[in-house]
Design an enzyme around this catalytic site. Structure first.
Site, PDB file in Angstrom:
ATOM      1  N   HIS A 119       4.085   2.355   2.738  1.00  0.00           N
ATOM      2  CA  HIS A 119       4.897   3.169   3.643  1.00  0.00           C
ATOM      3  C   HIS A 119       6.362   2.718   3.586  1.00  0.00           C
ATOM      4  CE1 HIS A 119       0.862   3.757   5.377  1.00  0.00           C
ATOM      5  NE2 HIS A 119       1.324   4.910   5.798  1.00  0.00           N
ATOM      6  N   ASP A 124      -1.612  10.121  -1.967  1.00  0.00           N
ATOM      7  CA  ASP A 124      -1.242   9.675  -0.631  1.00  0.00           C
ATOM      8  C   ASP A 124       0.041  10.420  -0.262  1.00  0.00           C
ATOM      9  OD1 ASP A 124      -1.244   8.283   1.743  1.00  0.00           O
ATOM     10  OD2 ASP A 124      -1.356   6.300   0.823  1.00  0.00           O
TER      11      ASP A 124
END
Length: 397
Positions: free
Chosen positions: A251, A324
């Site tokens: 992230h 993702d």
């Protein structure tokens, strides 16, 4: 009769072969229609599905095909207000770009009735029904608990489930989550985590992994997935090729796995191989660099070597490969990340930063020949095949 006649074009050539060369020229329209109907009636369910999908794809525009491979999020509007209702702006985007899937987050979910209505309106806003996904793993990753207004079960973390050494606990966790999601209208859950928690310093996976033992993690991931899919919710094992032996959080930046292909196959890939053998619908590719396993320098989610050569060809996965989230810091430096993912072997690009650009990039690649329509058709066929299995095309049959 009209619905069955949708197959006339396809069955026409079969009939020619059955009746002999040129005989179709002497048949009346009624006679020919009767033959076609008979042929359709005698087709197996798989043959009927194949015929339907081939016809459906042949009638789709390139714009529609380019949109089907995008799985998007609409978390907040231009004023940073959470999107909890279906509005004209959302409708326009879904229809203009023919989006294939939408993932909802906690801020999109308020009450039971609000969520059901939002999902129903999103799914039915397009000619081709839209997947509606969510991250519902249990433990700390639960979007359904965000508002505090939904009466949903408290599912233990994957680590807690793994510590029971009982796969029926994992199965029941998946089943319970699936029943709650199904009632609301979801059809895809981005779970389970199939990573092995091999690196003790790993913070992004942590207790989201079932175990540091490959076989135990595999058995739990299979059981959890079966609990989901037997209730009609598609499971998505993540994060291939394995996030559990990394330290970094993708992230925030690029995660790196130092494993070789051989080491991955002996450890990290065992859970993925097991869920593949048990017919999981999705596998999610992580933004993980693998310098000792690939030579392209790209994260797995954008790597042909990892997605096509390894996951598709070597491990034999026939379902939908999805990335993702592409708004994560690990990949935002790649301006054409959605297109790169599709070219690498992904079937769906999750959460492109710029939907319009992602859609345009795919169309441009088709025009320039850097992405073939045949390749795109293969991806769209996998997507529509699962939507067919979910019964979304019943009105067209």
């Amino acid at each position: 009769m009209q619905k069955r006649m949708r197959y006339i074009t396809l069955i026409f050539f079969i009939c020619i072969g059955l009746l002999g060369c040129q005989k179709e020229a002497v048949l009346s329209e009624t006679e020919f229609s009767n033959i076609v109907v008979k042929e359709v009636q005698e087709m197996t369910p798989e043959e009927k599905k194949e015929a339907f999908l081939n016809e459906k794809i042949s009638n789709m525009t390139l714009e529609q095909k380019a949109g089907q491979v995008l799985f998007c999020a609409f978390r907040r509007d231009e004023n940073n207000v959470p999107i909890t209702t279906y509005n004209e702006a959302l409708k326009a985007t879904l229809q203009q770009y023919h989006i294939g899937g939408v993932v909802l987050f906690g801020e999109n979910i308020d009450t039971k009735e609000q969520t059901k209505q939002l999902i129903e309106e999103i799914r039915n806003s397009s000619e081709i029904p839209i997947f509606i996904g969510i991250d519902e793993e249990g433990g700390s990753v639960s979007r359904l608990h965000f508002s505090g207004k939904l009466d949903v079960a408290d599912i233990p973390s994957a680590e807690e489930i793994g510590n029971t050494n009982d796969t029926t606990v994992a199965y029941q966790a998946g089943k319970t989550i699936a029943q709650e999601l199904k009632e609301l209208g979801f059809d895809v859950d981005f779970a389970p985590v199939a990573d092995i928690r091999e690196n003790a310093e790993n913070t992004v996976i942590g207790n989201r992994a079932f175990s540091n033992d490959p076989q135990k993690a595999a058995d739990m991931a299979v059981a959890f997935s079966q609990g989901l899919q037997q209730e009609g919710i598609s499971a998505a094992a993540k994060h291939f090729p394995g996030h559990g032996n990394t330290i970094e959080d993708s992230h925030e930046g690029m995660a790196v796995s130092k494993d070789t292909l051989e080491e991955m196959e002996q450890k990290q890939w065992i859970p993925f191989q097991k869920v593949i053998e048990n017919d999981i619908d999705f596998i999610m590719a992580g933004h993980i660099n693998t310098p000792n396993a690939t030579t392209d320098g790209l994260p797995a989610s954008l790597s042909y070597q990892m997605l096509t050569e390894q996951l598709r060809n070597h491990l034999g996965f026939e379902g939908i490969i999805i990335t993702d989230a592409l708004d994560m810091a690990a990949v935002t430096k790649y301006e054409n990340a959605p297109l790169m993912a599709i070219q690498a072997g992904a079937d769906m690009a999750l959460m492109p930063v710029d939907i319009e650009k992602a859609h345009t990039d795919i169309l441009t690649a088709l025009k320039q020949g850097t992405l073939s329509e045949d390749t795109l058709n293969e991806k769209v066929k996998r997507i529509l095949s699962l939507k067919y299995d979910k019964g979304y095309f019943q009105k067209e049959l």
